[in-house]
Design a protein around this motif. Structure first.
Motif, short mmCIF file in Angstrom:
data_model
loop_
_atom_site.label_atom_id
_atom_site.label_comp_id
_atom_site.label_asym_id
_atom_site.label_seq_id
_atom_site.Cartn_x
_atom_site.Cartn_y
_atom_site.Cartn_z
N LEU A 1 0.99 -1.27 -0.21
CA LEU A 1 0.38 0.08 -0.17
C LEU A 1 0.82 1.40 0.22
CD1 LEU A 1 -2.89 -1.02 2.61
CD2 LEU A 1 -3.00 -0.61 0.14
N GLY A 2 2.10 0.96 0.60
CA GLY A 2 2.95 2.46 0.96
C GLY A 2 4.04 2.20 -0.13
N TYR A 3 3.99 1.19 -1.19
CA TYR A 3 5.25 1.03 -1.97
C TYR A 3 5.89 2.08 -2.53
CZ TYR A 3 8.32 -0.91 -5.47
OH TYR A 3 9.35 -1.44 -6.41
N SER A 4 7.18 2.31 -2.70
CA SER A 4 7.82 3.44 -3.44
C SER A 4 8.72 2.82 -4.45
CB SER A 4 8.62 4.43 -2.50
OG SER A 4 9.31 5.23 -3.33
N ASP A 5 8.56 2.80 -5.66
CA ASP A 5 9.29 2.18 -6.58
C ASP A 5 10.83 2.98 -6.84
OD1 ASP A 5 9.46 0.19 -8.75
OD2 ASP A 5 9.73 1.80 -9.96
N THR A 6 10.59 4.19 -6.48
CA THR A 6 11.93 5.07 -6.56
C THR A 6 12.79 4.54 -5.55
OG1 THR A 6 10.65 6.93 -7.56
CG2 THR A 6 12.92 7.51 -6.42
N ALA A 7 12.39 4.43 -4.16
CA ALA A 7 13.09 4.07 -3.22
C ALA A 7 13.66 2.65 -3.43
CB ALA A 7 12.28 4.03 -1.81
N ALA A 8 12.84 1.54 -3.86
CA ALA A 8 13.33 0.23 -4.03
C ALA A 8 14.28 0.27 -5.25
CB ALA A 8 11.96 -0.62 -4.15
N VAL A 9 14.39 0.90 -6.17
CA VAL A 9 15.34 0.87 -7.31
C VAL A 9 16.50 1.36 -6.63
CG1 VAL A 9 16.07 2.13 -9.36
CG2 VAL A 9 13.46 1.11 -9.06
N PHE A 10 16.38 2.52 -5.88
CA PHE A 10 17.64 3.12 -5.25
C PHE A 10 18.40 2.17 -4.26
CE2 PHE A 10 19.63 5.46 -1.56
CZ PHE A 10 20.64 6.08 -2.41
N VAL A 11 17.54 1.46 -3.64
CA VAL A 11 17.99 0.24 -2.61
C VAL A 11 18.60 -0.63 -3.47
CG1 VAL A 11 17.66 -1.34 -0.86
CG2 VAL A 11 16.48 0.98 -0.73
N LEU A 12 18.19 -1.34 -4.30
CA LEU A 12 18.55 -2.24 -4.99
C LEU A 12 19.99 -1.92 -6.07
CD1 LEU A 12 15.17 -3.98 -6.26
CD2 LEU A 12 16.75 -4.94 -4.38
N LYS A 13 20.08 -0.85 -6.16
CA LYS A 13 21.41 -0.51 -7.05
C LYS A 13 22.40 0.15 -6.05
CE LYS A 13 19.38 2.00 -11.14
NZ LYS A 13 18.94 3.10 -11.85
N ASN A 14 22.10 -0.15 -4.70
CA ASN A 14 23.35 0.28 -3.73
C ASN A 14 23.57 -0.84 -2.74
OD1 ASN A 14 24.14 3.27 -4.29
ND2 ASN A 14 21.81 3.26 -4.35
N ASN B 1 2.98 -7.28 -7.89
CA ASN B 1 2.16 -7.94 -9.06
C ASN B 1 0.78 -8.43 -8.62
OD1 ASN B 1 4.23 -6.89 -10.67
ND2 ASN B 1 4.78 -8.76 -11.43
N TYR B 2 0.82 -9.01 -7.41
CA TYR B 2 -0.34 -9.84 -6.87
C TYR B 2 -1.27 -8.59 -6.46
CZ TYR B 2 -3.49 -12.54 -3.92
OH TYR B 2 -4.61 -12.97 -3.37
N PHE B 3 -0.68 -7.55 -5.92
CA PHE B 3 -1.66 -6.55 -5.60
C PHE B 3 -1.72 -5.34 -6.40
CE2 PHE B 3 0.06 -7.82 -1.42
CZ PHE B 3 -1.19 -8.35 -0.76
N GLY B 4 -1.26 -5.47 -7.74
CA GLY B 4 -1.65 -4.75 -8.98
C GLY B 4 -0.85 -3.51 -8.71
N VAL B 5 0.33 -3.50 -7.80
CA VAL B 5 1.08 -2.23 -7.53
C VAL B 5 2.19 -2.29 -8.84
CG1 VAL B 5 2.97 -1.04 -6.08
CG2 VAL B 5 0.88 -2.62 -5.11
N GLU B 6 2.11 -0.98 -9.44
CA GLU B 6 3.13 -0.71 -10.49
C GLU B 6 4.61 -0.79 -10.09
OE1 GLU B 6 2.26 2.33 -13.18
OE2 GLU B 6 0.24 1.82 -13.63
N ASN B 7 5.62 -1.42 -10.63
CA ASN B 7 6.87 -1.44 -10.39
C ASN B 7 7.74 -1.63 -11.60
OD1 ASN B 7 7.89 -4.60 -10.10
ND2 ASN B 7 5.80 -4.38 -9.67
N THR B 8 8.98 -1.37 -11.32
CA THR B 8 9.95 -1.75 -12.26
C THR B 8 11.14 -2.68 -11.89
OG1 THR B 8 11.49 0.56 -11.68
CG2 THR B 8 9.57 0.70 -13.32
N LEU B 9 10.79 -3.48 -11.19
CA LEU B 9 11.73 -4.50 -10.54
C LEU B 9 12.39 -5.22 -11.84
CD1 LEU B 9 10.51 -5.14 -7.06
CD2 LEU B 9 11.96 -3.31 -8.03
N CYS B 10 11.50 -5.41 -12.88
CA CYS B 10 12.05 -6.23 -13.88
C CYS B 10 13.17 -6.03 -14.41
CB CYS B 10 10.80 -6.25 -14.95
SG CYS B 10 10.70 -4.82 -15.71
N GLN B 11 13.66 -4.75 -14.38
CA GLN B 11 15.17 -4.26 -14.75
C GLN B 11 16.05 -4.94 -13.89
OE1 GLN B 11 16.47 -0.11 -13.17
NE2 GLN B 11 14.21 -0.21 -12.45
N PHE B 12 15.76 -5.55 -13.01
CA PHE B 12 16.93 -6.23 -12.04
C PHE B 12 17.02 -7.66 -12.36
CE2 PHE B 12 15.75 -2.46 -9.54
CZ PHE B 12 17.23 -1.84 -9.53
N LEU B 13 15.81 -8.22 -13.14
CA LEU B 13 15.70 -9.91 -13.18
C LEU B 13 15.77 -10.24 -14.76
CD1 LEU B 13 12.19 -10.05 -11.22
CD2 LEU B 13 14.69 -10.64 -10.57
#
Length: 233
Positions: free
Chosen positions: A172-185, A201-213
């Motif tokens: 519910l409070g997901y931040s894709d910007t924060a997640a990408v920053f953490v995963l890059k560091n 994806n199950y909750f229909g939350v847009e994200n760009t995590l596929c860039q790491f997969l």
């Protein structure tokens, strides 16, 4: 030499009792004009005399005295040194227990902190690891969640329903910007990232995590049916 030693003793004597003192930081802050060898020999001498306690490599504290003798520095004081004022967070079983994912607790305390000059340091039962990223209100939830998902299979007595509730709230409070920053560091397993992506994806939350997969890889991660009942037609 003696005047140097007396000055060092005087300054250190003004530090609070049972407060963790990092020798290198203290030297840079207060004793930069004193020969480094003299400084460290004085710390060794103070430790032998009992006015300082050598806790671990480069770490000391002034012991609190009572009529029964010296009172050792507590785990709480060590943890506070590395976590207070936004410098660090507790991970491992203390985190899992805090999030009510398991009733299990460990004597070992694991910490991620920016207040450490090396990659890892062990102090009694406390293990401190360099965080690698700024710990903010945006990055902390991401790091905590990645730590939980990365260790999911090894967490004893984990409650799947509690994890399901936790992940619903996180999404519910997901931040894709924060997640990408953490995963890059910070380094996390591809399967951990895929696990997080599956929840989002199950909750229909847009994200760009596929860039790491890799689209060609299949990751060994649980299906959502383990945590949520399948939607009925």
């Amino acid at each position: 030499m003696n005047s140097y030693a007396e000055y060092i003793k005087t300054v250190i004597g003004q530090e609070p009792e049972n407060k963790l003192l990092e020798a290198s930081v203290l030297y840079q802050r207060s004793f930069g004009t004193i020969p480094e060898m003299t400084y460290y020999k004085t710390l060794e001498r103070m430790s032998r005399q009992g006015s300082l306690v050598h806790l671990a490599k480069g770490l000391y504290y002034r012991p609190k005295k009572s009529r029964f003798g010296a009172i050792p520095i507590s785990e709480k004081e060590i943890v506070g040194h590395y976590t207070s004022d936004g410098k660090g967070i507790v991970i491992g079983y203390r985190l899992y227990n805090q999030k009510e994912l398991t009733t299990q607790i460990s004597k070992r305390v694991e910490i991620l902190s920016s207040a450490i000059s090396e990659q890892k340091k062990n102090i009694n039962n406390v293990c401190v690891t360099y965080s690698g990223v700024a710990l903010t209100q945006d990055t902390i939830p991401v790091i905590e969640t990645l730590e939980i998902l990365q260790n999911y299979k090894s967490i004893e007595d984990i409650s799947k329903s509690a994890l399901a509730a936790y992940m619903r709230e996180f999404a519910l409070g997901y931040s894709d910007t924060a997640a990408v920053f953490v995963l890059k560091n910070r380094k996390y397993k591809k399967s951990t990232i895929a696990f997080l992506e599956r929840f989002l994806n199950y909750f229909g939350v847009e994200n760009t995590l596929c860039q790491f997969l890799s689209a060609l890889s299949s990751y060994a991660i649980p299906e959502m049916e383990e945590f949520y009942e399948p939607a009925r037609a």
